[in-house]
Write a protein that holds these residues in place. Sequence first.
Motif, PDB file in Angstrom:
ATOM      1  N   VAL A  78       9.712  31.900  10.793  1.00  0.00           N
ATOM      2  CA  VAL A  78       9.439  33.020   9.826  1.00  0.00           C
ATOM      3  C   VAL A  78      10.082  32.384   8.439  1.00  0.00           C
ATOM      4  O   VAL A  78      11.144  31.927   8.328  1.00  0.00           O
ATOM      5  N   LEU A  79       9.020  32.425   7.594  1.00  0.00           N
ATOM      6  CA  LEU A  79       9.174  31.721   6.269  1.00  0.00           C
ATOM      7  C   LEU A  79       9.981  32.755   5.003  1.00  0.00           C
ATOM      8  O   LEU A  79      10.727  32.434   4.371  1.00  0.00           O
ATOM      9  N   ARG A  80       9.806  34.102   5.526  1.00  0.00           N
ATOM     10  CA  ARG A  80      10.530  35.017   4.391  1.00  0.00           C
ATOM     11  C   ARG A  80      10.517  36.350   5.074  1.00  0.00           C
ATOM     12  O   ARG A  80       9.552  36.722   5.648  1.00  0.00           O
ATOM     13  N   GLN A  81      11.567  37.087   4.809  1.00  0.00           N
ATOM     14  CA  GLN A  81      11.396  38.506   5.252  1.00  0.00           C
ATOM     15  C   GLN A  81      12.030  39.474   3.850  1.00  0.00           C
ATOM     16  O   GLN A  81      12.807  38.867   3.291  1.00  0.00           O
ATOM     17  N   TRP A  82      11.703  40.613   3.924  1.00  0.00           N
ATOM     18  CA  TRP A  82      12.189  41.599   2.630  1.00  0.00           C
ATOM     19  C   TRP A  82      12.004  42.961   3.226  1.00  0.00           C
ATOM     20  O   TRP A  82      11.563  43.145   4.265  1.00  0.00           O
ATOM     21  N   ALA A  83      12.603  43.820   2.120  1.00  0.00           N
ATOM     22  CA  ALA A  83      12.453  45.149   2.581  1.00  0.00           C
ATOM     23  C   ALA A  83      11.889  45.959   1.135  1.00  0.00           C
ATOM     24  O   ALA A  83      12.076  45.178   0.371  1.00  0.00           O
ATOM     25  N   GLY A  84      11.249  47.037   1.511  1.00  0.00           N
ATOM     26  CA  GLY A  84      10.456  47.699   0.394  1.00  0.00           C
ATOM     27  C   GLY A  84      11.065  49.234   0.674  1.00  0.00           C
ATOM     28  O   GLY A  84      11.437  49.745   1.665  1.00  0.00           O
ATOM     29  N   LEU A  85      10.936  49.916  -0.453  1.00  0.00           N
ATOM     30  CA  LEU A  85      11.357  51.388  -0.594  1.00  0.00           C
ATOM     31  C   LEU A  85      10.190  52.261  -0.953  1.00  0.00           C
ATOM     32  O   LEU A  85       9.306  51.922  -1.711  1.00  0.00           O
ATOM     33  N   TYR A  86       9.923  53.333  -0.296  1.00  0.00           N
ATOM     34  CA  TYR A  86       8.935  54.236  -0.542  1.00  0.00           C
ATOM     35  C   TYR A  86       9.351  55.698  -0.309  1.00  0.00           C
ATOM     36  O   TYR A  86      10.257  55.723   0.377  1.00  0.00           O
ATOM     37  N   ASP A  87       8.711  56.562  -1.006  1.00  0.00           N
ATOM     38  CA  ASP A  87       9.096  58.101  -0.890  1.00  0.00           C
ATOM     39  C   ASP A  87       7.843  58.816  -0.179  1.00  0.00           C
ATOM     40  O   ASP A  87       6.648  58.426  -0.553  1.00  0.00           O
ATOM     41  N   ALA A  88       8.209  59.712   0.279  1.00  0.00           N
ATOM     42  CA  ALA A  88       7.218  60.647   1.223  1.00  0.00           C
ATOM     43  C   ALA A  88       7.368  62.080   0.822  1.00  0.00           C
ATOM     44  O   ALA A  88       8.709  62.604   0.898  1.00  0.00           O
ATOM     45  N   GLY A  89       6.480  62.757   0.602  1.00  0.00           N
ATOM     46  CA  GLY A  89       6.357  64.353   0.456  1.00  0.00           C
ATOM     47  C   GLY A  89       6.786  65.332   1.499  1.00  0.00           C
ATOM     48  O   GLY A  89       6.796  64.679   2.633  1.00  0.00           O
ATOM     49  N   ARG A  90       6.904  66.568   1.583  1.00  0.00           N
ATOM     50  CA  ARG A  90       6.993  67.392   2.571  1.00  0.00           C
ATOM     51  C   ARG A  90       5.887  67.265   3.499  1.00  0.00           C
ATOM     52  O   ARG A  90       4.687  66.968   3.185  1.00  0.00           O
ATOM     53  N   ASN A  91       6.058  67.127   4.841  1.00  0.00           N
ATOM     54  CA  ASN A  91       5.481  66.933   5.985  1.00  0.00           C
ATOM     55  C   ASN A  91       4.349  65.554   5.724  1.00  0.00           C
ATOM     56  O   ASN A  91       3.391  65.580   6.351  1.00  0.00           O
ATOM     57  N   GLY A  92       4.885  64.698   5.137  1.00  0.00           N
ATOM     58  CA  GLY A  92       4.416  63.330   4.946  1.00  0.00           C
ATOM     59  C   GLY A  92       3.230  63.255   3.909  1.00  0.00           C
ATOM     60  O   GLY A  92       2.566  62.369   3.870  1.00  0.00           O
ATOM     61  N   MET A  93       3.042  64.726   3.145  1.00  0.00           N
ATOM     62  CA  MET A  93       2.015  64.733   2.371  1.00  0.00           C
ATOM     63  C   MET A  93       2.399  64.401   0.956  1.00  0.00           C
ATOM     64  O   MET A  93       3.667  64.269   0.435  1.00  0.00           O
ATOM     65  N   PRO A  94       1.436  63.428  -0.064  1.00  0.00           N
ATOM     66  CA  PRO A  94       1.747  62.984  -1.055  1.00  0.00           C
ATOM     67  C   PRO A  94       1.760  64.490  -2.126  1.00  0.00           C
ATOM     68  O   PRO A  94       1.565  65.480  -1.539  1.00  0.00           O
ATOM     69  N   VAL A  95       2.658  64.328  -3.345  1.00  0.00           N
ATOM     70  CA  VAL A  95       2.903  65.168  -4.231  1.00  0.00           C
ATOM     71  C   VAL A  95       2.023  64.917  -5.415  1.00  0.00           C
ATOM     72  O   VAL A  95       2.461  63.984  -6.099  1.00  0.00           O
ATOM     73  N   ILE A  96       1.095  65.484  -5.633  1.00  0.00           N
ATOM     74  CA  ILE A  96      -0.099  65.321  -6.726  1.00  0.00           C
ATOM     75  C   ILE A  96      -0.041  66.781  -7.463  1.00  0.00           C
ATOM     76  O   ILE A  96      -0.531  67.646  -7.196  1.00  0.00           O
ATOM     77  N   GLY A  97      -0.270  66.607  -8.867  1.00  0.00           N
ATOM     78  CA  GLY A  97      -0.555  67.653  -9.738  1.00  0.00           C
ATOM     79  C   GLY A  97       0.418  67.996 -10.716  1.00  0.00           C
ATOM     80  O   GLY A  97       1.494  67.750 -10.787  1.00  0.00           O
ATOM     81  N   GLN A  98       0.087  69.179 -11.324  1.00  0.00           N
ATOM     82  CA  GLN A  98       0.963  69.834 -12.539  1.00  0.00           C
ATOM     83  C   GLN A  98       2.069  70.667 -11.845  1.00  0.00           C
ATOM     84  O   GLN A  98       2.153  70.999 -10.758  1.00  0.00           O
ATOM     85  N   THR A  99       3.226  70.653 -12.529  1.00  0.00           N
ATOM     86  CA  THR A  99       4.399  71.239 -12.263  1.00  0.00           C
ATOM     87  C   THR A  99       4.774  72.448 -13.187  1.00  0.00           C
ATOM     88  O   THR A  99       4.013  72.831 -13.831  1.00  0.00           O
ATOM     89  N   LYS A 100       6.081  73.072 -12.836  1.00  0.00           N
ATOM     90  CA  LYS A 100       6.186  74.238 -13.447  1.00  0.00           C
ATOM     91  C   LYS A 100       6.441  73.845 -14.942  1.00  0.00           C
ATOM     92  O   LYS A 100       6.552  74.664 -16.236  1.00  0.00           O
ATOM     93  N   VAL A 101       6.885  72.558 -15.542  1.00  0.00           N
ATOM     94  CA  VAL A 101       6.999  72.009 -16.713  1.00  0.00           C
ATOM     95  C   VAL A 101       5.479  71.618 -17.313  1.00  0.00           C
ATOM     96  O   VAL A 101       4.999  70.676 -16.826  1.00  0.00           O
ATOM     97  N   ARG A 102       5.044  72.234 -18.302  1.00  0.00           N
ATOM     98  CA  ARG A 102       3.762  72.086 -18.653  1.00  0.00           C
ATOM     99  C   ARG A 102       3.674  70.625 -19.249  1.00  0.00           C
ATOM    100  O   ARG A 102       4.436  70.141 -19.894  1.00  0.00           O
ATOM    101  N   GLY A 103       2.769  69.837 -18.612  1.00  0.00           N
ATOM    102  CA  GLY A 103       2.436  68.370 -19.024  1.00  0.00           C
ATOM    103  C   GLY A 103       3.197  67.375 -18.259  1.00  0.00           C
ATOM    104  O   GLY A 103       2.913  66.424 -17.999  1.00  0.00           O
ATOM    105  N   PHE A 104       4.307  67.851 -17.253  1.00  0.00           N
ATOM    106  CA  PHE A 104       4.715  66.994 -16.262  1.00  0.00           C
ATOM    107  C   PHE A 104       4.085  66.912 -15.021  1.00  0.00           C
ATOM    108  O   PHE A 104       3.949  67.851 -14.304  1.00  0.00           O
ATOM    109  N   ILE A 105       3.453  65.927 -14.756  1.00  0.00           N
ATOM    110  CA  ILE A 105       2.443  65.554 -13.394  1.00  0.00           C
ATOM    111  C   ILE A 105       3.383  64.709 -12.691  1.00  0.00           C
ATOM    112  O   ILE A 105       3.771  63.560 -12.638  1.00  0.00           O
ATOM    113  N   GLN A 106       3.272  65.227 -11.176  1.00  0.00           N
ATOM    114  CA  GLN A 106       3.431  64.322 -10.255  1.00  0.00           C
ATOM    115  C   GLN A 106       2.612  63.697  -9.543  1.00  0.00           C
ATOM    116  O   GLN A 106       1.666  63.962  -9.494  1.00  0.00           O
ATOM    117  N   LEU A 107       2.791  62.330  -9.259  1.00  0.00           N
ATOM    118  CA  LEU A 107       1.771  61.482  -8.512  1.00  0.00           C
ATOM    119  C   LEU A 107       2.737  60.382  -7.807  1.00  0.00           C
ATOM    120  O   LEU A 107       3.047  59.068  -8.096  1.00  0.00           O
TER     121      LEU A 107
END
Length: 354
Positions: free
Chosen positions: A290-319
């Motif tokens: 084994v030459l190299r090993q590492w860890a990464g971090l990721y986030d997951a939305g509710r039920n594993g679904m991405p969170v994409i779109g406009q929020t209650k704050v006008r102009g603040f977009i989730q992606l």
Amino acid sequence: MKVAVIGGGVAGLSAAYFLAKAGADVKVFEQKYLLYGASGRNSGGLTAQFTNNAMIKLAKRTLELYDELQSEVGFNFLLRRDGYVKIAGKGEEAKLREEVEFQRKAGVKVKMVEPEFVKELFPDINTSAFTAASYFADGGVVFPWPVVWGLAKGCRELGVEIYDYTPASVEVKGNDLTVKASGESYKVDYIINAAGAWSNEISQQAGVELNNKVFREEICVTESLKPYLDPYIMDISTGVYFSQSMRGEIVGGILGSETDRLETKSSLDFLTTYAKRVTELVPKLRGMAVLRQWAGLYDAGRNGMPVIGQTKVRGFIQLNGFGRHGMSLALAAGEGVAELIVKGRSSIVESFKP
């Protein structure tokens, strides 16, 4: 139109690229270097084998965009369409079969196959170590680094300003949106939160509730063998996956687990667990360095679904919230967010509203 993108991963850069193509004035803020987050720390698997119609639609469009964008930005993503194989052990066959039936109804060209079929694709696989498999011929592997580099190149050529090593914070006062970074303040019309595992923090600054879960996933690479493993292989029974890079390294890991620590150190426990299963599946790998090993971090939305779109704050977009499938989903999600901002609506992301 002025847009600030928080996060320089595939999702954020994709949104920036398509917005700049539409004529927007875009700035991207990345807290570290462009490959620091999940987009630079994953195994590059590409698939549309999901059990949600909206995610399948997003994945199919993303697969199309890989081909289109390589030409547009003039950068080789090192993309291989050599198939994506899911294998299952005893007791998991029914689950895999149900997935395949759903996916086929959604138009995914996937099929159930016998272990011997997998052996034809990869002769060194141990067919006694699993009992069933599925095969998605249009899936495969992409090298994440060139994807990020290529998108960044395309963005810069369109006038996007990319600020790396520049942590940014968000301020909302009434209808005014401001991004603060390196002692400067930038008033914008839109802020896109593409901060991955750090998206909860950015949302909190804007006064928006997100509550994405954060996962930590470990990966390693071995010394090189002559390239001969074409498909990406995922073992749904143990969470172990592996593929081979164009340089011949075996790249593999184990599905991530939820964490409350945003750190990327690797562990011996991972390596021993991964090595045990991967050598059961491919005995030839025993003794490989084994030459190299590492860890990464990721986030997951509710039920594993991405969170994409406009929020209650006008102009603040989730992606954000792509889980471990950002490489399979993020290009189309970025395109969809750009369309949402420019046209006020995007059918491809409307199912992922915050």
